[in-house]
Scaffold this motif. Structure first.
Motif, PDB file in Angstrom:
ATOM      1  N   PHE A 177      -1.804  21.752   3.951  1.00 42.71           N
ATOM      2  CA  PHE A 177      -2.797  22.228   4.916  1.00 42.71           C
ATOM      3  C   PHE A 177      -2.906  23.738   4.726  1.00 42.71           C
ATOM      4  CE2 PHE A 177      -0.926  18.372   6.483  1.00 42.71           C
ATOM      5  CZ  PHE A 177      -1.963  17.672   7.099  1.00 42.71           C
ATOM      6  N   LEU A 178      -3.995  24.195   4.122  1.00 42.55           N
ATOM      7  CA  LEU A 178      -4.150  25.610   3.808  1.00 42.55           C
ATOM      8  C   LEU A 178      -4.670  26.376   5.015  1.00 42.55           C
ATOM      9  CD1 LEU A 178      -5.685  25.463   0.207  1.00 42.55           C
ATOM     10  CD2 LEU A 178      -3.282  25.307   0.934  1.00 42.55           C
ATOM     11  N   ASP A 179      -4.072  27.546   5.267  1.00 36.20           N
ATOM     12  CA  ASP A 179      -4.499  28.403   6.368  1.00 36.20           C
ATOM     13  C   ASP A 179      -4.741  27.576   7.632  1.00 36.20           C
ATOM     14  OD1 ASP A 179      -5.315  30.684   7.735  1.00 36.20           O
ATOM     15  OD2 ASP A 179      -7.403  30.475   7.114  1.00 36.20           O
ATOM     16  N   PRO A 180      -3.717  26.853   8.112  1.00 35.51           N
ATOM     17  CA  PRO A 180      -3.944  25.878   9.174  1.00 35.51           C
ATOM     18  C   PRO A 180      -4.187  26.456  10.558  1.00 35.51           C
ATOM     19  CG  PRO A 180      -1.622  26.016   8.674  1.00 35.51           C
ATOM     20  CD  PRO A 180      -2.319  26.866   7.659  1.00 35.51           C
ATOM     21  N   ALA A 181      -3.933  27.750  10.743  1.00 36.76           N
ATOM     22  CA  ALA A 181      -4.146  28.334  12.070  1.00 36.76           C
ATOM     23  C   ALA A 181      -5.622  28.505  12.348  1.00 36.76           C
ATOM     24  CB  ALA A 181      -3.430  29.679  12.167  1.00 36.76           C
ATOM     25  N   ALA A 182      -5.963  28.563  13.639  1.00 36.55           N
ATOM     26  CA  ALA A 182      -7.356  28.748  14.039  1.00 36.55           C
ATOM     27  C   ALA A 182      -7.858  30.105  13.589  1.00 36.55           C
ATOM     28  CB  ALA A 182      -7.496  28.631  15.551  1.00 36.55           C
ATOM     29  N   ASP A 183      -9.139  30.177  13.251  1.00 37.78           N
ATOM     30  CA  ASP A 183      -9.786  31.448  12.965  1.00 37.78           C
ATOM     31  C   ASP A 183     -10.152  32.132  14.272  1.00 37.78           C
ATOM     32  OD1 ASP A 183      -9.701  31.022  10.190  1.00 37.78           O
ATOM     33  OD2 ASP A 183     -11.505  29.781  10.307  1.00 37.78           O
ATOM     34  N   GLU A 184     -10.365  33.441  14.210  1.00 32.14           N
ATOM     35  CA  GLU A 184     -10.796  34.154  15.410  1.00 32.14           C
ATOM     36  C   GLU A 184     -12.077  33.515  15.937  1.00 32.14           C
ATOM     37  OE1 GLU A 184      -9.466  36.411  17.173  1.00 32.14           O
ATOM     38  OE2 GLU A 184      -7.738  36.896  15.930  1.00 32.14           O
ATOM     39  N   GLY A 185     -12.102  33.303  17.234  1.00 32.18           N
ATOM     40  CA  GLY A 185     -13.295  32.724  17.846  1.00 32.18           C
ATOM     41  C   GLY A 185     -13.332  31.213  17.800  1.00 32.18           C
ATOM     42  N   GLY A 187     -11.730  27.767  18.886  1.00 32.47           N
ATOM     43  CA  GLY A 187     -10.782  27.118  19.791  1.00 32.47           C
ATOM     44  C   GLY A 187      -9.950  28.086  20.598  1.00 32.47           C
ATOM     45  N   GLY A 188     -10.556  29.188  21.046  1.00 36.27           N
ATOM     46  CA  GLY A 188      -9.847  30.092  21.926  1.00 36.27           C
ATOM     47  C   GLY A 188      -9.222  31.270  21.213  1.00 36.27           C
ATOM     48  N   GLY A 189      -9.459  31.421  19.920  1.00 40.30           N
ATOM     49  CA  GLY A 189      -8.951  32.601  19.240  1.00 40.30           C
ATOM     50  C   GLY A 189      -8.054  32.278  18.086  1.00 40.30           C
ATOM     51  N   ALA A 190      -7.067  33.143  17.839  1.00 45.77           N
ATOM     52  CA  ALA A 190      -6.221  33.030  16.672  1.00 45.77           C
ATOM     53  C   ALA A 190      -5.109  32.017  16.890  1.00 45.77           C
ATOM     54  CB  ALA A 190      -5.654  34.407  16.334  1.00 45.77           C
TER      55      ALA A 190
END
Length: 395
Positions: A177-185, A187-190
């Motif tokens: 899973f590449l870069d699995p964290a949320a992007d800014e903006g 789902g509520g941010g980072a």
């Protein structure tokens, strides 16, 4: 006069500890190839929802969150990707499909389906070895890489890889899973929507809990097991047979979703059942898994139990495992603290069916945590292929 049934090409597949009905986008009726009520009504009828009896007797669903799933695949619209993967989590007793997140377990089956159904260019498939399938996860707009074993030019499904929560061994499929964290903006941010590794989550009528709110793999709310009267060794019946406990978890989930910025009011949680997840963690200890096998404290780093679609999951959702691995790699989160509070790039946790190992690479960059990828192994196989039939007027 009754309208006859129609038949639609479909494949019933297991991926990880889940199973679902897979479709090629262009095999669906033309009116159901786009988002909206028509598509949802068709897929609801395929699964057999809504079912007030909670059995899915008249559909392909298995009446659990792990087995009431649909997948739509097509050649990718994105450069440097092979396949677009859209996942729908089907409610059991409601006429509702949640498109807000991914299914990490079924991701393991996406690569093999794509290869076998002409969605991966022939020149990219080796005669023997591993085929790297580049997946665009359309729900969350993220890249996933599946390494699918190939023997004599065809997907190899049999093997000796054992996955707790799955009865029989199969071929190993490694998922990145590449870069699995949320992007800014999104789902509520980072990755940490509140900016904190640990928050005080106030849940009126229940209490205030320490919580790690993370958006990696899937938005997840982690709380400590002892804060809600559990040990972390619980199996499904302990939670799922307790209506009061389930109501408590759903209330925690709703208030956590608001704090994460996923919804603006707790009343919206009912229409967003798939995300966020809620999970509870505890330090490692011995316990007996649902299969009767002893899980030894020496074999795990911590205990995790997670709920999906309002019920305790029989094993662990793949996307939640990404969240667990990511949080475990970041010192100071509740997950990391339950695992001993040390720096780590991989963690093995105990779940109701056994254990699972997931790796994650996390870095602190300019004061913010970032994770480049999370890795785990699953397996997948075709259970049945051909056509599903539904009444022609159901959509």
């Amino acid at each position: 006069m009754s309208v006859p049934q129609i038949k639609i090409p479909a494949t019933y597949m297991r991926g990880g500890t889940s199973k679902g009905v897979f479709f090629k986008l262009d095999d669906l009726p033309a009116t159901a190839q786009h988002a909206g009520a028509t598509r949802d009504n068709l897929l609801l009828r395929v699964i057999g929802s809504p079912d007030p009896y909670g059995k899915h007797t008249d559909g392909m669903g298995g009446a659990t969150s792990s087995t009431s799933k649909t997948v739509i695949l097509s050649k990718s619209s994105q450069p440097e990707h092979d396949v677009d993967y859209l996942f729908g989590q089907v409610a059991i007793d409601k006429a509702f499909i949640d498109w807000s997140g991914n299914c990490g377990n079924l991701t393991a089956a996406v690569g093999s389906f794509a290869i076998s159904n002409g969605l991966v260019a022939a020149e990219r498939i080796p005669e023997n070895g591993l085929c790297t399938v580049r997946i665009w996860q359309a729900n969350i707009k993220k890249t996933i890489i599946a390494h699918v074993p190939i023997t004599n030019g065809e997907v190899q499904e049999t093997g000796d890889f054992e996955l707790d929560g799955v009865t029989f061994a199969a071929a190993e499929v490694q998922i990145e899973f590449l870069d699995p964290a949320a992007d800014e903006g999104e789902g509520g941010g980072a990755m940490f929507p509140t900016g904190n590794l640990v928050d005080d989550l106030e849940v009126p009528g229940i209490g205030t809990f320490k919580a790690t709110l993370i958006n990696a793999g899937i938005p997840t709310i982690f709380i400590n097991a002892d804060a809600i009267g559990y040990t972390g060794t619980e199996l499904q019946d302990v939670i799922n047979g307790d209506a009061k406990a389930l109501a408590m978890f759903e209330t925690i989930r709703a208030y956590g979703a608001v704090k994460m910025g996923l919804i603006s009011d707790i009343s919206e949680a009912a229409a967003r059942q798939h995300t966020p997840k809620v999970a509870f963690v505890a330090p490692a200890k011995n316990y007996i898994s649902s299969s009767g096998k002893t899980v030894d404290i020496a074999d795990i780093d911590l205990l995790v139990r997670a709920l999906s679609m309002g019920k305790l999951h029989h094993a662990m959702m793949g996307t939640a495992a990404v969240a667990i691995g990511t949080a475990a790699a970041i010192p100071g989160t509740l997950v990391n603290l339950a695992a001993g509070g040390i720096e780590r790039q991989a963690v093995r946790f105990g779940h109701p069916s056994g254990t699972l190992r997931v790796g994650a690479e996390a870095k602190l960059i300019d004061g913010n945590w970032a994770v480049t990828k999370a890795i785990m192994s699953r397996s997948a196989r075709v259970l049945m292929e051909g056509w599903v039939r539904v009444p022609g007027d159901c959509f």
